[in-house]
Design an enzyme around this catalytic site. Structure first.
Site, mmCIF file in Angstrom:
data_model
loop_
_atom_site.group_PDB
_atom_site.id
_atom_site.type_symbol
_atom_site.label_atom_id
_atom_site.label_comp_id
_atom_site.label_asym_id
_atom_site.label_seq_id
_atom_site.Cartn_x
_atom_site.Cartn_y
_atom_site.Cartn_z
ATOM 1 N N CYS A 3 0.618 -9.282 -10.064
ATOM 2 C CA CYS A 3 1.013 -8.422 -8.546
ATOM 3 C C CYS A 3 1.833 -7.363 -9.391
ATOM 4 O O CYS A 3 2.792 -7.596 -10.097
ATOM 5 C CB CYS A 3 1.701 -8.744 -7.626
ATOM 6 S SG CYS A 3 2.854 -8.558 -6.110
ATOM 7 N N CYS A 42 12.826 -27.916 7.829
ATOM 8 C CA CYS A 42 14.079 -27.163 7.510
ATOM 9 C C CYS A 42 13.800 -26.411 9.377
ATOM 10 O O CYS A 42 12.595 -26.506 10.336
ATOM 11 C CB CYS A 42 14.431 -26.473 6.933
ATOM 12 S SG CYS A 42 13.427 -24.662 6.790
ATOM 13 N N CYS A 78 11.149 -23.558 9.000
ATOM 14 C CA CYS A 78 9.776 -23.966 8.933
ATOM 15 C C CYS A 78 9.671 -24.400 10.518
ATOM 16 O O CYS A 78 8.111 -24.440 10.642
ATOM 17 C CB CYS A 78 10.051 -25.321 8.020
ATOM 18 S SG CYS A 78 10.052 -24.552 6.158
HETATM 19 N N1 LIG Z 1 7.726 -8.586 0.517
HETATM 20 C C1 LIG Z 1 6.185 -9.469 -0.159
HETATM 21 O O1 LIG Z 1 6.981 -10.318 -0.111
HETATM 22 C C2 LIG Z 1 5.758 -8.951 -1.675
HETATM 23 C C3 LIG Z 1 5.292 -9.601 -1.356
HETATM 24 C C4 LIG Z 1 3.826 -8.680 -2.944
HETATM 25 C C5 LIG Z 1 4.172 -7.911 -3.378
HETATM 26 N N2 LIG Z 1 5.554 -7.294 -2.849
HETATM 27 C C6 LIG Z 1 6.086 -5.720 -3.766
HETATM 28 O O2 LIG Z 1 5.433 -4.498 -2.881
HETATM 29 C C7 LIG Z 1 5.129 -3.653 -3.763
HETATM 30 C C8 LIG Z 1 3.361 -3.526 -4.315
HETATM 31 O O3 LIG Z 1 3.218 -4.062 -4.634
HETATM 32 P P1 LIG Z 1 1.635 -3.789 -5.749
HETATM 33 O O4 LIG Z 1 1.344 -4.790 -6.295
HETATM 34 O O5 LIG Z 1 0.844 -3.144 -4.789
HETATM 35 O O6 LIG Z 1 1.964 -2.723 -6.794
HETATM 36 P P2 LIG Z 1 0.992 -1.649 -6.838
HETATM 37 O O7 LIG Z 1 2.169 -0.675 -8.043
HETATM 38 O O8 LIG Z 1 -0.120 -1.953 -6.822
HETATM 39 O O9 LIG Z 1 1.565 -0.093 -5.629
HETATM 40 C C9 LIG Z 1 2.512 0.128 -5.535
HETATM 41 C C10 LIG Z 1 2.474 1.857 -4.665
HETATM 42 O O10 LIG Z 1 3.450 2.684 -4.798
HETATM 43 C C11 LIG Z 1 3.013 3.902 -5.332
HETATM 44 N N3 LIG Z 1 4.603 4.727 -5.267
HETATM 45 C C12 LIG Z 1 5.379 4.422 -5.915
HETATM 46 N N4 LIG Z 1 7.091 5.173 -5.275
HETATM 47 C C13 LIG Z 1 6.345 6.110 -4.903
HETATM 48 C C14 LIG Z 1 7.323 6.527 -3.915
HETATM 49 N N5 LIG Z 1 8.508 6.546 -3.903
HETATM 50 N N6 LIG Z 1 6.896 7.075 -2.112
HETATM 51 C C15 LIG Z 1 5.155 6.809 -2.330
HETATM 52 N N7 LIG Z 1 4.982 5.974 -3.110
HETATM 53 C C16 LIG Z 1 4.839 5.138 -4.484
HETATM 54 C C17 LIG Z 1 2.950 3.695 -6.476
HETATM 55 O O11 LIG Z 1 2.120 4.962 -7.060
HETATM 56 C C18 LIG Z 1 2.022 2.897 -6.570
HETATM 57 O O12 LIG Z 1 0.182 3.565 -6.023
HETATM 58 C C19 LIG Z 1 6.283 -3.622 -4.899
HETATM 59 O O13 LIG Z 1 7.132 -3.429 -4.526
HETATM 60 C C20 LIG Z 1 5.939 -5.191 -4.781
HETATM 61 O O14 LIG Z 1 7.122 -5.777 -5.877
HETATM 62 C C21 LIG Z 1 6.145 -7.564 -2.234
HETATM 63 ZN ZN LIG Z 2 3.334 -10.607 -5.380
HETATM 64 ZN ZN LIG Z 3 11.869 -25.647 5.196
#
Ligand SMILES: NC(=O)c1ccc[n+]([C@@H]2O[C@H](COP(=O)([O-])OP(=O)(O)OC[C@H]3O[C@@H](n4cnc5c(N)ncnc54)[C@H](O)[C@@H]3O)[C@@H](O)[C@H]2O)c1
Ligand SMILES: [Zn+2]
Ligand SMILES: [Zn+2]
Length: 383
Positions: free
Chosen positions: A51, A106, A109
């Site tokens: 990821c 907690c 939860c």
């Molecule tokens: N909040 C959560 O629980 C959680 C969980 C999983 C992943 N994430 C986050 O989600 C995001 C996506 O993860 P992924 O594995 O799909 O990544 P990924 O790299 O496969 O996809 C990200 C996409 O965003 C595009 N991108 C980058 N900058 C951009 C911009 N300024 N404007 C438009 N598009 C843009 C990229 O070209 C890419 O296609 C990451 O930041 C990851 O860390 C968060």
């Molecule tokens: Zn993740």
């Molecule tokens: Zn908890």
């Protein structure tokens, strides 16, 4: 019938992909994995995927560096042994480890509105287990640190019981492993947090696996227009399979993308979900929602020094900004039912899986992600 593995109570020597320093290719090393302590379980990981969050903390450009470390948090495996006090899991259970946990005790939860467990919420800087403040991984007696309590780039890992979801033993682990982070996160960000009304217009920023899962959620919720925004136009063809109906590449315009979206939608989209990790995209995703009712949901993981800047009038104008970890799902309570959505064919996972690799070639998965090629790469630990 219960299963018993002869490794129970012993230190296990196995292969793990160790990150020795920021941005350095992982090295497959023989590591020692200590037995699980109180409220911990030791898992045999069968499949893991990569990821983008792993990549940020491995590059450690905008993040706190913690090395040497074993990354990995999207995975599926089998319980090998359990520590003292663990009653809900037993050796042989099929499970998904999750980077954010659920202690079930907690206030969070116990609340229907939160999955931000006080004890086990995501902590990206901690490299040790809670029970004794130490790592369960070592090489020649020197500790190798954990990542978000999961460290799945190892044949065996030790995880807090609250970060483990027991799932249907019939579920194919090489597919449902993608539900342990990215796909559940994107899906939940739309279905549980953005909650688009039927017939609405939804913008998705970032068309990686997380964003496309968010698009899938919008399609399931009955959105009529799903606008994909990405800097990489190669994403657009693939995104059609996920119900994305229109595309915008911000690079094609000489004005802010929020203005482009406002023009396309008579004043703004009804919902937006940001899945990029770029602070600029986060601000655009908020500003592009319609005043009066628009809701923006941030999912991307920011750099540690990022600050969100917008004019307060946007908020006064009744635009709502939200954010989520893991799509607001509680891992132990809710994840088994997301797995059932796949088993009942309400949710397709195959289309998110674009690459497969043996464990020995794990560094290639990092290359695919850095080049923006494909969505999820499944790493076969046994191969
Ligand atoms: N909040 C959560 O629980 C959680 C969980 C999983 C992943 N994430 C986050 O989600 C995001 C996506 O993860 P992924 O594995 O799909 O990544 P990924 O790299 O496969 O996809 C990200 C996409 O965003 C595009 N991108 C980058 N900058 C951009 C911009 N300024 N404007 C438009 N598009 C843009 C990229 O070209 C890419 O296609 C990451 O930041 C990851 O860390 C968060
Ligand atoms: Zn993740
Ligand atoms: Zn908890």
């Amino acid at each position: 019938m219960s299963t018993y593995f002869s490794t129970q109570g012993q230190v296990i020597r196995c292969k793990a992909a160790v990150a020795w320093g920021p941005g350095k290719p992982l090295v497959i090393e023989e590591v020692e994995v200590a037995p699980p302590q109180a409220m911990e379980v030791r898992l045999k990981i069968l499949f893991t995927s990569l990821c983008h969050t792993d990549v940020y903390f491995w590059e450690a450009k905008g993040q706190t560096p913690v090395f040497p470390r074993i990354f990995g948090h999207e995975a599926a495996g089998i319980v090998e042994s359990v520590g003292e006090g663990v009653t809900e899991l037993k050796p042989g259970d099929h499970v998904l480890p999750v980077f954010t946990g659920e202690c079930k005790e907690c206030r969070h939860c116990k609340s229907e509105e939160s999955n931000m467990c006080d004890l086990l919420r995501i902590n990206t800087n901690r490299g040790v287990m809670l029970n004794d403040g130490k790592s369960r991984f070592s090489i020649n007696g020197k500790p190798i640190y954990h990542f978000v309590g999961t460290s799945t780039f190892s044949e065996y890992t030790v995880v807090h019981v609250g970060c483990v979801a027991k799932i249907d033993p019939e579920a194919p682990l090489d597919k449902v492993c993608v539900l342990s982070c990215g796909i559940s996160t994107g899906l939940g960000a739309t279905l549980n947090v953005a909650k688009p009304p039927k017939g609405s217009t939804v913008a998705i920023f970032g068309l990686g696996a997380v964003g496309l899962a968010a698009a899938e959620g919008a399609r399931m919720a009955g959105a009529s227009r799903i606008i994909g925004v990405d800097l990489n136009s190669n994403r657009f063809e693939e995104a059609k399979k996920f119900g994305v109906t229109e595309f915008v590449n911000p690079k094609d315009y000489n004005k802010p993308v929020q203005e482009v979206l406002a023009e396309m939608t008579d004043g703004g989209v009804d919902r937006s979900v940001e899945c990029t990790g770029s602070i600029n995209a986060m601000i655009s995703a908020f500003e592009c929602v319609h005043d009066g009712w628009g809701v923006a949901v941030l999912v991307g993981v920011p750099n540690k020094d990022d600050a969100f800047k917008t004019h307060p009038i946007n908020v006064l104008n009744e635009k709502t900004l939200k954010g989520t970890f893991f799509g607001n799902y509680k891992p132990r309570t809710d994840l088994p039912s997301v797995v059932e959505k796949y088993m009942n064919k309400e949710l397709e996972l195959e289309k998110f899986i674009t690459h497969e690799l043996p464990f020995s070639e794990i560094n290639k998965a990092f290359e695919y992600m850095l080049k923006g090629e494909g969505l999820r790469c499944i790493i076969h630990m046994g191969a």
